[in-house]
Design a protein around this motif. Sequence first.
Motif, PDB file in Angstrom:
ATOM      1  N   ASN A   1       0.875  -1.172   0.000  1.00 43.66           N
ATOM      2  CA  ASN A   1       0.000   0.000   0.000  1.00 43.66           C
ATOM      3  C   ASN A   1       0.911   1.219   0.000  1.00 43.66           C
ATOM      4  O   ASN A   1       1.393   1.626   1.058  1.00 43.66           O
ATOM      5  CB  ASN A   1      -0.905   0.027   1.242  1.00 43.66           C
ATOM      6  CG  ASN A   1      -2.042  -0.971   1.151  1.00 43.66           C
ATOM      7  OD1 ASN A   1      -2.457  -1.333   0.053  1.00 43.66           O
ATOM      8  ND2 ASN A   1      -2.543  -1.428   2.291  1.00 43.66           N
ATOM      9  N   GLY A   2       1.177   1.774  -1.168  1.00 38.88           N
ATOM     10  CA  GLY A   2       2.181   2.825  -1.255  1.00 38.88           C
ATOM     11  C   GLY A   2       3.536   2.219  -0.966  1.00 38.88           C
ATOM     12  O   GLY A   2       4.003   1.356  -1.709  1.00 38.88           O
TER      13      GLY A   2
ATOM     14  N   GLN B   1       7.023  14.217   2.031  1.00 38.99           N
ATOM     15  CA  GLN B   1       6.078  14.199   3.146  1.00 38.99           C
ATOM     16  C   GLN B   1       6.764  14.475   4.488  1.00 38.99           C
ATOM     17  O   GLN B   1       6.099  14.533   5.519  1.00 38.99           O
ATOM     18  CB  GLN B   1       5.386  12.830   3.208  1.00 38.99           C
ATOM     19  CG  GLN B   1       4.635  12.471   1.932  1.00 38.99           C
ATOM     20  CD  GLN B   1       4.191  11.022   1.935  1.00 38.99           C
ATOM     21  OE1 GLN B   1       3.362  10.620   2.740  1.00 38.99           O
ATOM     22  NE2 GLN B   1       4.762  10.215   1.059  1.00 38.99           N
TER      23      GLN B   1
ATOM     24  N   CYS C   1       0.409  16.338  -8.205  1.00 41.26           N
ATOM     25  CA  CYS C   1      -0.852  15.641  -8.432  1.00 41.26           C
ATOM     26  C   CYS C   1      -1.434  15.248  -7.088  1.00 41.26           C
ATOM     27  O   CYS C   1      -0.770  15.355  -6.049  1.00 41.26           O
ATOM     28  CB  CYS C   1      -0.647  14.402  -9.318  1.00 41.26           C
ATOM     29  SG  CYS C   1       0.254  13.062  -8.507  1.00 41.26           S
ATOM     30  N   ASP C   2      -2.654  14.787  -7.111  1.00 48.16           N
ATOM     31  CA  ASP C   2      -3.273  14.251  -5.905  1.00 48.16           C
ATOM     32  C   ASP C   2      -2.570  12.926  -5.572  1.00 48.16           C
ATOM     33  O   ASP C   2      -2.424  12.064  -6.444  1.00 48.16           O
ATOM     34  CB  ASP C   2      -4.761  14.000  -6.170  1.00 48.16           C
ATOM     35  CG  ASP C   2      -5.517  13.536  -4.933  1.00 48.16           C
ATOM     36  OD1 ASP C   2      -4.901  12.895  -4.060  1.00 48.16           O
ATOM     37  OD2 ASP C   2      -6.728  13.814  -4.842  1.00 48.16           O
ATOM     38  N   PRO C   3      -2.105  12.734  -4.334  1.00 51.67           N
ATOM     39  CA  PRO C   3      -1.441  11.472  -3.984  1.00 51.67           C
ATOM     40  C   PRO C   3      -2.261  10.235  -4.342  1.00 51.67           C
ATOM     41  O   PRO C   3      -1.694   9.183  -4.638  1.00 51.67           O
ATOM     42  CB  PRO C   3      -1.243  11.591  -2.469  1.00 51.67           C
ATOM     43  CG  PRO C   3      -1.191  13.058  -2.202  1.00 51.67           C
ATOM     44  CD  PRO C   3      -2.138  13.677  -3.193  1.00 51.67           C
ATOM     45  N   ALA C   4      -3.587  10.371  -4.329  1.00 51.53           N
ATOM     46  CA  ALA C   4      -4.441   9.233  -4.658  1.00 51.53           C
ATOM     47  C   ALA C   4      -4.303   8.811  -6.117  1.00 51.53           C
ATOM     48  O   ALA C   4      -4.710   7.702  -6.492  1.00 51.53           O
ATOM     49  CB  ALA C   4      -5.903   9.566  -4.350  1.00 51.53           C
ATOM     50  N   GLU C   5      -3.750   9.705  -6.955  1.00 55.49           N
ATOM     51  CA  GLU C   5      -3.600   9.402  -8.377  1.00 55.49           C
ATOM     52  C   GLU C   5      -2.329   8.604  -8.668  1.00 55.49           C
ATOM     53  O   GLU C   5      -2.165   8.097  -9.784  1.00 55.49           O
ATOM     54  CB  GLU C   5      -3.575  10.701  -9.184  1.00 55.49           C
ATOM     55  CG  GLU C   5      -4.878  11.492  -9.117  1.00 55.49           C
ATOM     56  CD  GLU C   5      -4.766  12.827  -9.843  1.00 55.49           C
ATOM     57  OE1 GLU C   5      -3.684  13.102 -10.429  1.00 55.49           O
ATOM     58  OE2 GLU C   5      -5.746  13.598  -9.821  1.00 55.49           O
TER      59      GLU C   5
ATOM     60  N   ARG D   1       0.241   5.674  -9.041  1.00 56.56           N
ATOM     61  CA  ARG D   1       0.067   4.255  -9.328  1.00 56.56           C
ATOM     62  C   ARG D   1       1.367   3.519  -9.027  1.00 56.56           C
ATOM     63  O   ARG D   1       2.408   3.825  -9.599  1.00 56.56           O
ATOM     64  CB  ARG D   1      -0.339   4.044 -10.796  1.00 56.56           C
ATOM     65  CG  ARG D   1      -1.705   4.617 -11.123  1.00 56.56           C
ATOM     66  CD  ARG D   1      -2.800   3.814 -10.446  1.00 56.56           C
ATOM     67  NE  ARG D   1      -4.125   4.377 -10.660  1.00 56.56           N
ATOM     68  CZ  ARG D   1      -4.733   5.192  -9.825  1.00 56.56           C
ATOM     69  NH1 ARG D   1      -4.130   5.554  -8.680  1.00 56.56           N
ATOM     70  NH2 ARG D   1      -5.933   5.664 -10.082  1.00 56.56           N
TER      71      ARG D   1
END
Length: 414
Positions: free
Chosen positions: A31-32, A268, A390-394, A396
């Motif tokens: 996960n990441g 981060q 970008c949004d971190p959720a984007e 891949r």
Amino acid sequence: MAVSLRRTALRVAVSSARRVPSSIRYPLQRNGVDPVPRLEASRSRGDVVQLARLLGTRVWLVTGYDVARSVLADSDAFANDVRELIGRQDRAPAERIGGLGMTDQPDHGRLRQVLTPYFTRRRLAELQDDIDRVVSDALDDMAAHGPVVDLVERFGFAVPFGVICDLLGMPEVDRTAFRQHGAARFDLRDAGTSIFDTAAGTRQFLIDLVAAERRAPYLPDGIVARMVADHGADFDDVELGGLADGVFLGGYETSASMLSLGTWVLLQHPEAWQALRRGERQEVDRVVEELLRFVCPVQVAFPRIARREVMVGDTRVREGDVVVVSLTAAGRDPARHVDPARFDPTTEAAGTLAFGHGLHRCVGAELARMELRSALVALARRFPDLSLACDPAELRFTELAIVHGVEALPVRLS
């Protein structure tokens, strides 16, 4: 006889497999940069758990740091030569697997002694200027294509690729074609053992380079030319090409993932980013070591086969059983770290298993550290206000891979 029959059946099963079974994928997923919950949950069952049972052969997964270190160091109880299980030795030379990671003594020592002289402290110190030049060129390229660039393409991959090509002595005219062969070597989404078929492109490229160096040396200081000059009479093109492929394999994709994923983590943690900008060696070393523990792109070590019945932690492993060490989980062992899920470069993080351990520890570990120190410090100083674009959720990430990575990392330079 029973062990021999089990190995034969297992070899046939593994050789014909086209996909990694979903039930045993979790050590190769993230996960990441974090382990998936199932890997973390397996700790409740102990440092050693049964991952699978294939035709009578049990496959064990090691997640605890101390047990992992013990297994990796024990070349007496465990063999690394899994070539008979993969069943690729009847193929063309470039399609066969091998190299340092899948050989045992005495072959391992015979091969490793060829590479070791090129990775001594003195030799690595001579590479510092070349590394700095490659890093500077990559930063200039980023600036020229800004203000938003893909850090994976223009920095993460560019730096280690330039360094490894210089190290090998790769002619400039061959580098574009060579890079195309490097893709997908660790991606297991669509196949199991076909990963070795994918590797044939780079291996054949380097076998051909060895043959060309025998005819007319291109860069006398490159590893390929020096191996040919020093050991050409004792090793054939396939053996030397395989060693060069191991250098490429260990120094390209893994370093690329470390630089890209490491930058994402650093964005981060501004305090670590500032430490890199200051460039004080002790602070920089702590950031790099904590990144190696926290990111650890190589998810599992080369599998080991038990030569005899042996205790692994509190688990009795039979002769012929396969043991897989999760480097991801070992680096997040709560028995070793107070808060293993937290990135904290202020703590001492000595003893990382990111490069393996024991006889099969990565021969280029110190070169990788040099690259990380030089590249990350230079990046933080050149682009102090670097930010995710970008949004971190984007983002891949690789879905199923031996070497974990991020497919793209759009960043704004200022």
